[in-house]
Design an enzyme around this catalytic site. Sequence first.
Site, PDB file in Angstrom:
ATOM      1  N   SER A 116       0.838  -1.200   0.000  1.00 18.79           N
ATOM      2  CA  SER A 116       0.000   0.000   0.000  1.00 18.79           C
ATOM      3  C   SER A 116       0.880   1.260   0.000  1.00 18.79           C
ATOM      4  O   SER A 116       2.035   1.216   0.419  1.00 18.79           O
ATOM      5  CB  SER A 116      -0.891  -0.002   1.231  1.00 18.79           C
ATOM      6  OG  SER A 116      -0.082  -0.002   2.392  1.00 18.79           O
ATOM      7  N   CYS A 169      -3.268  -4.263  -8.142  1.00 23.36           N
ATOM      8  CA  CYS A 169      -2.930  -2.850  -8.293  1.00 23.36           C
ATOM      9  C   CYS A 169      -3.188  -2.373  -9.721  1.00 23.36           C
ATOM     10  O   CYS A 169      -3.079  -1.194  -9.993  1.00 23.36           O
ATOM     11  CB  CYS A 169      -1.480  -2.616  -7.916  1.00 23.36           C
ATOM     12  SG  CYS A 169      -0.363  -3.449  -9.041  1.00 23.36           S
TER      13      CYS A 169
HETATM   14  P1  NAD Z   1       0.467  -3.656   2.901  1.00 18.73           P
HETATM   15  O1  NAD Z   1       1.106  -2.347   2.621  1.00 18.73           O
HETATM   16  O2  NAD Z   1      -0.474  -3.755   4.029  1.00 18.73           O
HETATM   17  O3  NAD Z   1       1.602  -4.783   3.156  1.00 18.73           O
HETATM   18  C1  NAD Z   1       2.682  -4.944   2.284  1.00 18.73           C
HETATM   19  C2  NAD Z   1       3.866  -5.481   3.080  1.00 18.73           C
HETATM   20  O4  NAD Z   1       4.233  -4.519   4.061  1.00 18.73           O
HETATM   21  C3  NAD Z   1       3.572  -6.771   3.821  1.00 18.73           C
HETATM   22  O5  NAD Z   1       4.662  -7.632   3.697  1.00 18.73           O
HETATM   23  C4  NAD Z   1       3.389  -6.317   5.270  1.00 18.73           C
HETATM   24  O6  NAD Z   1       3.776  -7.281   6.206  1.00 18.73           O
HETATM   25  C5  NAD Z   1       4.308  -5.123   5.349  1.00 18.73           C
HETATM   26  N1  NAD Z   1       3.863  -4.128   6.340  1.00 18.73           N
HETATM   27  C6  NAD Z   1       2.587  -3.894   6.762  1.00 18.73           C
HETATM   28  N2  NAD Z   1       2.581  -2.884   7.661  1.00 18.73           N
HETATM   29  C7  NAD Z   1       3.854  -2.474   7.801  1.00 18.73           C
HETATM   30  C8  NAD Z   1       4.481  -1.442   8.581  1.00 18.73           C
HETATM   31  N3  NAD Z   1       3.781  -0.651   9.383  1.00 18.73           N
HETATM   32  N4  NAD Z   1       5.812  -1.287   8.477  1.00 18.73           N
HETATM   33  C9  NAD Z   1       6.534  -2.082   7.666  1.00 18.73           C
HETATM   34  N5  NAD Z   1       5.999  -3.070   6.897  1.00 18.73           N
HETATM   35  C10 NAD Z   1       4.674  -3.256   6.968  1.00 18.73           C
HETATM   36  O7  NAD Z   1      -0.227  -4.126   1.528  1.00 18.73           O
HETATM   37  P2  NAD Z   1      -1.182  -5.377   1.292  1.00 18.73           P
HETATM   38  O8  NAD Z   1      -2.504  -5.100   1.918  1.00 18.73           O
HETATM   39  O9  NAD Z   1      -0.486  -6.635   1.618  1.00 18.73           O
HETATM   40  O10 NAD Z   1      -1.323  -5.341  -0.310  1.00 18.73           O
HETATM   41  C11 NAD Z   1      -2.263  -4.559  -0.988  1.00 18.73           C
HETATM   42  C12 NAD Z   1      -1.670  -3.252  -1.455  1.00 18.73           C
HETATM   43  O11 NAD Z   1      -0.529  -3.499  -2.273  1.00 18.73           O
HETATM   44  C13 NAD Z   1      -2.616  -2.439  -2.307  1.00 18.73           C
HETATM   45  O12 NAD Z   1      -2.510  -1.085  -1.951  1.00 18.73           O
HETATM   46  C14 NAD Z   1      -2.115  -2.663  -3.723  1.00 18.73           C
HETATM   47  O13 NAD Z   1      -2.426  -1.642  -4.644  1.00 18.73           O
HETATM   48  C15 NAD Z   1      -0.646  -2.725  -3.468  1.00 18.73           C
HETATM   49  N6  NAD Z   1       0.048  -3.405  -4.559  1.00 18.73           N
HETATM   50  C16 NAD Z   1       0.794  -2.623  -5.398  1.00 18.73           C
HETATM   51  C17 NAD Z   1       1.436  -3.193  -6.472  1.00 18.73           C
HETATM   52  C18 NAD Z   1       2.239  -2.337  -7.407  1.00 18.73           C
HETATM   53  O14 NAD Z   1       2.920  -2.901  -8.251  1.00 18.73           O
HETATM   54  N7  NAD Z   1       2.197  -1.025  -7.307  1.00 18.73           N
HETATM   55  C19 NAD Z   1       1.340  -4.575  -6.695  1.00 18.73           C
HETATM   56  C20 NAD Z   1       0.597  -5.354  -5.804  1.00 18.73           C
HETATM   57  C21 NAD Z   1      -0.053  -4.742  -4.733  1.00 18.73           C
END
Ligand code: NAD
Length: 491
Positions: free
Chosen positions: A232, A287
């Site tokens: 995210s 995404c």
């Molecule tokens: P997220 O941001 O919640 O988690 C992503 C990763 O970050 C996970 O491994 C998680 O454990 C870690 N994380 C979570 N909170 C954290 C913190 N406070 N500090 C450090 N690390 C932390 O995302 P999600 O819900 O797993 O995935 C969905 C999101 O990913 C959506 O916003 C989607 O658009 C995005 N996404 C983007 C792409 C791209 O190419 N731009 C591709 C796939 C998904």
Amino acid sequence: MQIQLPTEVQNCSNFVNNAFVAGAGEPLIIYSPWNGQKVGESRCSTKGDVDAAVSAASAAQVAWGETPIKERTKVMFNFREILLRDLEKISQIVAAENGKTPIEARAGVMKGVEVLEYAISLQNLDLGGKMEVSRGVHCEYRREALGVIANITPFNFPVMVPMWTIPIALTLGNAYIWKPSEKTPLASMWLANSLKEAGLPSGLFQVLQGGKETVEAIIDAPAVKAIGFVGSTKIAKMVYERATALGKRALALGGAKNHIVLLPDANLDLCGAGISDSFTGCAGQRCMAASVVLAFGDVEKHIAKIIERAKSQVLGQDMGAIITKEQVEFLNKAIDRAEKNGAKVLLDGRKTPAPKGMEEGYWIGPTVLDHVKPGSEAASFELFGPIVSIVRCQTIGEAMKIENEVEYGNACSVFTSSGVHAERVIQSAKAGMVGVNVGVPVPREPFSFGGINASKFGHGDITGAHSLDFWTNIKKVTTKWEPQSDQNWMS
Ligand code: NAD
């Protein structure tokens, strides 16, 4: 293809030095979105776990970095054979932990194999360069591995997103630390085991389970030279800022709100399937999913086609589940709020029943909102579910202004049969990936994947041809061997 949920709870651990070892942190429970049942358990990694894995990776990387790329590539050839051999098993794990349909899960693994094939081709592609720049003086550039690099990945593609970077970064001579999503960590066990079977030397591929604390310890570990992140926008920005404050290389891909400009001259069949499949595929949890249709002119029959196609999607068969119960509640409330804000619900997923026998799972049907106001939540914020918002526009200029004003910049597509209109959208879209009559404009290798604005923090791309500079250092070498009698001012 039927979903096969695991018959017993899967044990999921860290993978360090080619062995499966439990982290020393808090327990993690993994639930299947299909039926809400526990399918796996694991433990988070502490700073101690992280430091031990990074230190072992650092030691292992030295010999790997010195191994010729042709030899490193042999491991990747083996890895490909293993993934193809085990495709169904890996896909079933992805489907079970993530909620995807088995077909979608399989497609995600195959997209990963596509990147693997590109990595295999690097041995013949990236030749470096050398030329005589002056009398007897040669300049050359060589690509060198960074050392230990890390990747942090989201829940929505448990194999495909990690595979954007695993084959390329390893083939280029790095050691790889992976922190999978704590919601979908099971597939990481399969990939780790497959790389071990493929002959990757111990210590070069380390998997650390966990959440925030683990991520922070990985970023802070001095031997980790570069951080790739996908998730995210809020977390991408935090990860990018933490890594770059330490002087590290970072590329953090964030969330998205993707627009589709729909014009009256669009081919009906192309747009019906293209737009509907874009927002319903992976239950809208990608995404690259279309989330806003910028509708210009008389496009009523096009919208009818989109709805007809979306209506035909059977939950549990054509469309999978949502990652958590909380996210289903969030999506239901977001639809309520849009309706209160004046949107007309043309197709209502709140009422779609769960598949038979999966009533405890996390489900919502495809939803189409019309007359959504620009700037409202449904038009501007990432919802991450099978919901598309139609915003009515008077001109293409107005449509592009709406697209340009959203903070994200991942993808934008146009459906039209006019090259002039298509070119206008291509040129004015503020997005890293643009499509023409394509609902999900994901570039294939070697074209790199990545957005702009709040969809990506950092320069360059983490996949494809543009990722090579991110995962390596370029060493410039200037040599002269002979004293020269014929010297002039250029020597
Ligand atoms: P997220 O941001 O919640 O988690 C992503 C990763 O970050 C996970 O491994 C998680 O454990 C870690 N994380 C979570 N909170 C954290 C913190 N406070 N500090 C450090 N690390 C932390 O995302 P999600 O819900 O797993 O995935 C969905 C999101 O990913 C959506 O916003 C989607 O658009 C995005 N996404 C983007 C792409 C791209 O190419 N731009 C591709 C796939 C998904």
